[in-house]
Design a protein around this motif. Structure first.
Motif, PDB file in Angstrom:
ATOM      1  N   UNK A 116     -24.463  41.047 -35.762  1.00 30.47           N
ATOM      2  CA  UNK A 116     -23.226  40.291 -35.581  1.00 30.47           C
ATOM      3  C   UNK A 116     -23.511  38.827 -35.881  1.00 30.47           C
ATOM      4  N   UNK A 117     -22.947  38.329 -36.973  1.00 29.09           N
ATOM      5  CA  UNK A 117     -23.141  36.929 -37.361  1.00 29.09           C
ATOM      6  C   UNK A 117     -22.005  36.106 -36.769  1.00 29.09           C
ATOM      7  N   UNK A 118     -22.343  35.188 -35.884  1.00 31.62           N
ATOM      8  CA  UNK A 118     -21.338  34.334 -35.250  1.00 31.62           C
ATOM      9  C   UNK A 118     -21.208  33.022 -36.022  1.00 31.62           C
ATOM     10  N   UNK A 119     -20.007  32.660 -36.451  1.00 30.25           N
ATOM     11  CA  UNK A 119     -19.823  31.358 -37.085  1.00 30.25           C
ATOM     12  C   UNK A 119     -20.146  30.253 -36.074  1.00 30.25           C
ATOM     13  N   UNK A 120     -21.134  29.415 -36.400  1.00 32.50           N
ATOM     14  CA  UNK A 120     -21.535  28.374 -35.462  1.00 32.50           C
ATOM     15  C   UNK A 120     -20.751  27.108 -35.788  1.00 32.50           C
ATOM     16  N   UNK A 121     -19.807  26.782 -34.935  1.00 33.00           N
ATOM     17  CA  UNK A 121     -18.933  25.629 -35.124  1.00 33.00           C
ATOM     18  C   UNK A 121     -19.184  24.605 -34.029  1.00 33.00           C
ATOM     19  N   UNK A 122     -18.601  23.427 -34.197  1.00 29.20           N
ATOM     20  CA  UNK A 122     -18.715  22.395 -33.161  1.00 29.20           C
ATOM     21  C   UNK A 122     -18.125  22.905 -31.853  1.00 29.20           C
ATOM     22  N   UNK A 123     -16.994  23.597 -31.943  1.00 25.25           N
ATOM     23  CA  UNK A 123     -16.359  24.140 -30.735  1.00 25.25           C
ATOM     24  C   UNK A 123     -17.270  25.159 -30.057  1.00 25.25           C
ATOM     25  N   UNK A 124     -17.887  26.025 -30.876  1.00 26.51           N
ATOM     26  CA  UNK A 124     -18.780  27.040 -30.320  1.00 26.51           C
ATOM     27  C   UNK A 124     -19.970  26.385 -29.624  1.00 26.51           C
ATOM     28  N   UNK A 125     -20.463  25.293 -30.183  1.00 26.17           N
ATOM     29  CA  UNK A 125     -21.626  24.618 -29.600  1.00 26.17           C
ATOM     30  C   UNK A 125     -21.318  23.996 -28.244  1.00 26.17           C
ATOM     31  N   UNK A 126     -20.039  23.839 -27.936  1.00 28.15           N
ATOM     32  CA  UNK A 126     -19.641  23.225 -26.668  1.00 28.15           C
ATOM     33  C   UNK A 126     -19.536  24.239 -25.530  1.00 28.15           C
ATOM     34  N   UNK A 127     -19.669  25.524 -25.828  1.00 27.79           N
ATOM     35  CA  UNK A 127     -19.575  26.533 -24.771  1.00 27.79           C
ATOM     36  C   UNK A 127     -20.684  26.342 -23.751  1.00 27.79           C
ATOM     37  N   UNK A 128     -20.333  26.446 -22.483  1.00 28.38           N
ATOM     38  CA  UNK A 128     -21.366  26.404 -21.453  1.00 28.38           C
ATOM     39  C   UNK A 128     -22.181  27.691 -21.512  1.00 28.38           C
ATOM     40  N   UNK A 129     -23.301  27.699 -20.828  1.00 33.67           N
ATOM     41  CA  UNK A 129     -24.136  28.899 -20.796  1.00 33.67           C
ATOM     42  C   UNK A 129     -23.354  30.106 -20.301  1.00 33.67           C
ATOM     43  N   UNK A 130     -22.584  29.921 -19.244  1.00 32.76           N
ATOM     44  CA  UNK A 130     -21.829  31.046 -18.685  1.00 32.76           C
ATOM     45  C   UNK A 130     -20.713  31.486 -19.620  1.00 32.76           C
ATOM     46  N   UNK A 131     -20.056  30.532 -20.285  1.00 34.31           N
ATOM     47  CA  UNK A 131     -18.999  30.895 -21.227  1.00 34.31           C
ATOM     48  C   UNK A 131     -19.572  31.690 -22.402  1.00 34.31           C
ATOM     49  N   UNK A 132     -20.742  31.298 -22.868  1.00 27.93           N
ATOM     50  CA  UNK A 132     -21.398  32.025 -23.948  1.00 27.93           C
ATOM     51  C   UNK A 132     -21.683  33.459 -23.512  1.00 27.93           C
ATOM     52  N   UNK A 133     -22.250  33.609 -22.335  1.00 27.42           N
ATOM     53  CA  UNK A 133     -22.569  34.945 -21.823  1.00 27.42           C
ATOM     54  C   UNK A 133     -21.315  35.782 -21.688  1.00 27.42           C
ATOM     55  N   UNK A 134     -20.278  35.205 -21.115  1.00 23.75           N
ATOM     56  CA  UNK A 134     -19.062  35.977 -20.877  1.00 23.75           C
ATOM     57  C   UNK A 134     -18.380  36.372 -22.194  1.00 23.75           C
ATOM     58  N   UNK A 135     -18.242  35.410 -23.112  1.00 18.15           N
ATOM     59  CA  UNK A 135     -17.522  35.694 -24.354  1.00 18.15           C
ATOM     60  C   UNK A 135     -18.300  36.602 -25.302  1.00 18.15           C
TER      61      UNK A 135
END
Length: 311
Positions: A90-109
């Motif tokens: 699964x290739x995730x587009x790495x964007x500025x918005x994506x880089x702002x996710x907190x650790x927990x938001x990354x895990x959850x999403x």
């Protein structure tokens, strides 16, 4: 193997999985240990193994203009990962918005809602979330909350040198493709479309395929190398030149591959790959065309000798 571009491509009925996360540029031996552990655990649990990776490289977004030279295309990376037994990438587009996710938001999403992780395997130095605040311990703690287990795989080292993509990039930049190969566990490869060059090689008796590589490709230092030209399922032994052809006052740096004893290959417009096995000599300016041709004949002879040991 499934290939998904973003979480939106993950099938709605996708069940639980074992996930490993990283750029995995080059899929070197350190990466192979991490991915291998994820595949092993997935088989034990009877679940698919999923690799989460990113495009573009996170450094390009977090530190614009500092994109590292890439050791592998997404295409080749997927092939290497498939060879390790991975079931999906699964290739995730790495964007500025994506880089702002907190650790927990990354895990959850990503891990919970997106891939339904039952287990997560990462390198011991893995960091994630905004400002790289998350660690392996963060994953373990969040796993307890969200219902998955997490583990960090110890890093691989040779002596005091940690096996890393950065180390391979340094080796490639210095033309040390032998060390790069040892760390990668396979030859360093560049890929691209064959374009028309000056056609001097054909006139000299050594017709070459001139590759137009993607931007930010990790191209070895200027010089001549023994390697392989790969066209579809075919592999041809090749002498490879990297540089601007100083004998003819060239200015454009090129990767050109001469498939030994082949003058019948029509490769213009074809997508091909070149693998670097060993360095033969540095790039130099010759005093005459005759001296250049003599050197090229010697390059071909040495290429035969080196590649004969490969078979």
């Amino acid at each position: 193997m499934h290939r998904w571009w973003g979480l939106g491509d993950v099938p709605d009925d996708w069940g639980r999985s074992v996930v490993t996360i990283g750029v995995f540029d080059g899929v070197h031996r350190g990466h192979q240990k991490i991915v291998g552990r994820a595949v092993e655990l997935a088989r034990e649990l009877g679940l698919p193994a999923v690799v989460v990776t990113f495009d573009p490289h996170p450094d390009e977004v977090i530190r614009p203009g500092r994109h590292p030279a890439m050791l592998s295309t997404q295409r080749h990376r997927a092939e290497l990962l498939a060879g390790l037994g991975v079931d999906a990438v699964c290739v995730l587009p790495f964007t500025r918005e994506f880089s702002q996710l907190s650790s927990e938001e990354f895990v959850r999403q990503v891990l919970v809602d997106g891939l339904h992780a039952a287990a997560v395997v990462v390198g011991a130095d893995f960091r994630f979330g905004h400002k790289a605040a998350g660690t392996v311990q963060t994953l373990v703690e969040l796993g307890e909350r969200y219902g998955f287990v997490a583990e960090g795989v110890p890093l691989v080292a040779e002596g005091e040198e940690k096996l890393s993509s950065s180390y391979v990039r340094r080796c490639v930049a210095e033309g040390d493709v032998e060390t790069a190969r040892r760390v990668l566990g396979h030859p360093h490869r560049v890929e691209g479309v064959v374009v028309r060059g000056d056609r001097r090689g054909r006139a000299l008796g050594f017709p070459t395929a001139n590759l137009e590589c993607p931007p930010n490709t990790a191209v070895p230092a200027d010089g001549v190398y023994a390697g392989w030209l790969i066209v579809g399922a075919e592999r041809y032994p090749a002498a490879v030149s990297v540089g601007a052809n100083p004998t003819f006052d060239g200015r454009e740096r090129r990767v050109e591959a001469y498939a030994l004893d082949r003058d019948d290959l029509d490769l213009y417009g074809r997508y091909v790959a070149v693998e670097f096995v060993a360095a033969i000599r540095g790039m130099k300016r010759f005093g005459s065309v005759e001296e250049l041709v003599a050197a090229m004949k010697d390059d071909v002879a040495r290429t035969r000798e080196i590649l004969a040991r490969e078979t």
